[in-house]
Design a protein around this motif. Sequence first.
Motif, mmCIF file in Angstrom:
data_model
loop_
_atom_site.group_PDB
_atom_site.id
_atom_site.type_symbol
_atom_site.label_atom_id
_atom_site.label_comp_id
_atom_site.label_asym_id
_atom_site.label_seq_id
_atom_site.Cartn_x
_atom_site.Cartn_y
_atom_site.Cartn_z
ATOM 1 N N GLU A 155 32.586 -19.004 -4.111
ATOM 2 C CA GLU A 155 33.974 -19.297 -4.484
ATOM 3 C C GLU A 155 34.106 -20.884 -4.777
ATOM 4 O O GLU A 155 34.425 -21.420 -5.683
ATOM 5 C CB GLU A 155 35.349 -18.735 -3.854
ATOM 6 C CG GLU A 155 36.510 -19.174 -4.423
ATOM 7 C CD GLU A 155 36.526 -18.578 -5.997
ATOM 8 O OE1 GLU A 155 37.203 -19.275 -6.794
ATOM 9 O OE2 GLU A 155 36.162 -17.361 -6.159
ATOM 10 N N ALA A 156 33.645 -21.517 -3.551
ATOM 11 C CA ALA A 156 33.486 -22.994 -3.540
ATOM 12 C C ALA A 156 32.333 -23.596 -4.331
ATOM 13 O O ALA A 156 32.495 -24.757 -4.933
ATOM 14 C CB ALA A 156 33.244 -23.530 -2.261
ATOM 15 N N LYS A 208 33.131 -24.753 8.285
ATOM 16 C CA LYS A 208 32.479 -23.680 7.989
ATOM 17 C C LYS A 208 33.265 -22.704 7.307
ATOM 18 O O LYS A 208 34.354 -22.159 7.606
ATOM 19 C CB LYS A 208 32.029 -23.231 9.126
ATOM 20 C CG LYS A 208 30.806 -21.920 8.856
ATOM 21 C CD LYS A 208 30.221 -21.385 10.131
ATOM 22 C CE LYS A 208 29.431 -20.094 10.021
ATOM 23 N NZ LYS A 208 28.753 -19.714 11.135
ATOM 24 N N LEU A 209 32.724 -22.307 6.151
ATOM 25 C CA LEU A 209 33.358 -21.252 5.247
ATOM 26 C C LEU A 209 33.226 -19.884 6.187
ATOM 27 O O LEU A 209 32.290 -19.614 6.425
ATOM 28 C CB LEU A 209 33.035 -21.217 3.917
ATOM 29 C CG LEU A 209 33.047 -22.658 3.292
ATOM 30 C CD1 LEU A 209 32.799 -22.477 1.669
ATOM 31 C CD2 LEU A 209 34.531 -22.918 2.962
ATOM 32 N N LYS A 210 34.081 -18.941 5.950
ATOM 33 C CA LYS A 210 34.160 -17.661 6.606
ATOM 34 C C LYS A 210 33.020 -16.681 6.226
ATOM 35 O O LYS A 210 32.534 -16.000 7.050
ATOM 36 C CB LYS A 210 35.348 -16.906 6.135
ATOM 37 C CG LYS A 210 36.712 -17.645 6.830
ATOM 38 C CD LYS A 210 37.991 -16.844 6.694
ATOM 39 C CE LYS A 210 39.024 -17.674 7.333
ATOM 40 N NZ LYS A 210 40.365 -17.310 6.614
ATOM 41 N N ILE A 247 28.343 -24.572 -9.867
ATOM 42 C CA ILE A 247 27.152 -23.657 -10.460
ATOM 43 C C ILE A 247 28.034 -22.536 -11.044
ATOM 44 O O ILE A 247 28.833 -21.662 -10.455
ATOM 45 C CB ILE A 247 26.274 -23.253 -9.385
ATOM 46 C CG1 ILE A 247 25.844 -24.264 -8.501
ATOM 47 C CG2 ILE A 247 25.321 -21.984 -9.863
ATOM 48 C CD1 ILE A 247 24.926 -23.807 -7.298
ATOM 49 N N ARG A 248 27.976 -22.375 -12.466
ATOM 50 C CA ARG A 248 28.627 -21.150 -13.152
ATOM 51 C C ARG A 248 27.971 -19.792 -12.811
ATOM 52 O O ARG A 248 26.854 -19.588 -12.755
ATOM 53 C CB ARG A 248 28.758 -21.465 -14.663
ATOM 54 C CG ARG A 248 29.294 -22.782 -14.924
ATOM 55 C CD ARG A 248 29.376 -22.799 -16.365
ATOM 56 N NE ARG A 248 29.807 -24.258 -16.666
ATOM 57 C CZ ARG A 248 31.005 -24.214 -17.654
ATOM 58 N NH1 ARG A 248 31.604 -23.393 -17.790
ATOM 59 N NH2 ARG A 248 31.279 -25.473 -17.744
ATOM 60 N N ILE A 272 24.702 -26.290 -2.730
ATOM 61 C CA ILE A 272 24.294 -24.856 -2.012
ATOM 62 C C ILE A 272 24.137 -25.265 -0.344
ATOM 63 O O ILE A 272 24.964 -24.647 0.396
ATOM 64 C CB ILE A 272 22.972 -24.265 -2.178
ATOM 65 C CG1 ILE A 272 22.947 -23.842 -3.846
ATOM 66 C CG2 ILE A 272 22.232 -23.118 -1.509
ATOM 67 C CD1 ILE A 272 23.385 -22.312 -3.867
ATOM 68 N N LEU A 273 23.495 -26.338 0.001
ATOM 69 C CA LEU A 273 23.433 -26.820 1.390
ATOM 70 C C LEU A 273 24.662 -27.192 1.780
ATOM 71 O O LEU A 273 25.057 -26.895 2.960
ATOM 72 C CB LEU A 273 22.413 -27.786 1.176
ATOM 73 C CG LEU A 273 20.923 -27.457 1.041
ATOM 74 C CD1 LEU A 273 19.927 -28.463 0.977
ATOM 75 C CD2 LEU A 273 20.332 -26.384 2.167
ATOM 76 N N TYR A 274 25.433 -27.918 0.944
ATOM 77 C CA TYR A 274 26.673 -28.492 1.509
ATOM 78 C C TYR A 274 27.635 -27.321 2.080
ATOM 79 O O TYR A 274 27.989 -27.357 2.959
ATOM 80 C CB TYR A 274 27.380 -29.324 0.295
ATOM 81 C CG TYR A 274 28.610 -29.907 0.757
ATOM 82 C CD1 TYR A 274 28.560 -30.898 1.660
ATOM 83 C CD2 TYR A 274 29.767 -29.391 0.441
ATOM 84 C CE1 TYR A 274 29.936 -31.578 2.309
ATOM 85 C CE2 TYR A 274 30.985 -29.938 0.988
ATOM 86 C CZ TYR A 274 31.045 -30.839 1.827
ATOM 87 O OH TYR A 274 32.291 -31.457 2.346
#
Length: 172
Positions: A123-124, A114-116, A129-130, A104-106
């Motif tokens: 998604e990542a 940075k993800l949008k 984590i299911r 989560i932190l990563y």
Amino acid sequence: MYEKRPEEDARYHDTWRLLKKYRDVTWSLELSIRQVKNQFRIDYDCSIEDFLESIYMAGADLGGTDIENHARCIERSYKMLTLLENSVNLLRTHHQSGEVYYWILYYSFLSPQKLKNVEEIIEALHPHIRDISFSTYYRLRKAAVEALSSVLWGFSAQDTLKTLDCFFPPDV
């Protein structure tokens, strides 16, 4: 009752700000180091390591110089990043939810790019984590920041006293 988000809660403000600035500080630190190395190559025609070794061998003092000030700034940033990275790794390896909190932190704060948006973060996270929903993501992110805050800053004295009182009631 309205529950504050981590970025609004004073107890986690420092951790939240540190995480939000992580990518910027990492980038600035990398640029500073490259600039200093390049400047040394231009000015002294040698590497920083060779320069410092020759200065120390000659017994010269760099105190108060621009070189020393820049080196201290880089060192301070490096120590802050190292503290954060070590704390995240400690959380990952020793906390009961450490692996989940790490991812989560990563993806939220620590990944190089940075993800949008939250959709991309979720998604990542899917390989790690299911079936994570938006509400689960926000709940876990808050818990991860709280846990990291405990590692970075420790428990507040008041929280510690309450915990100790549970195990060792004060003599009345």
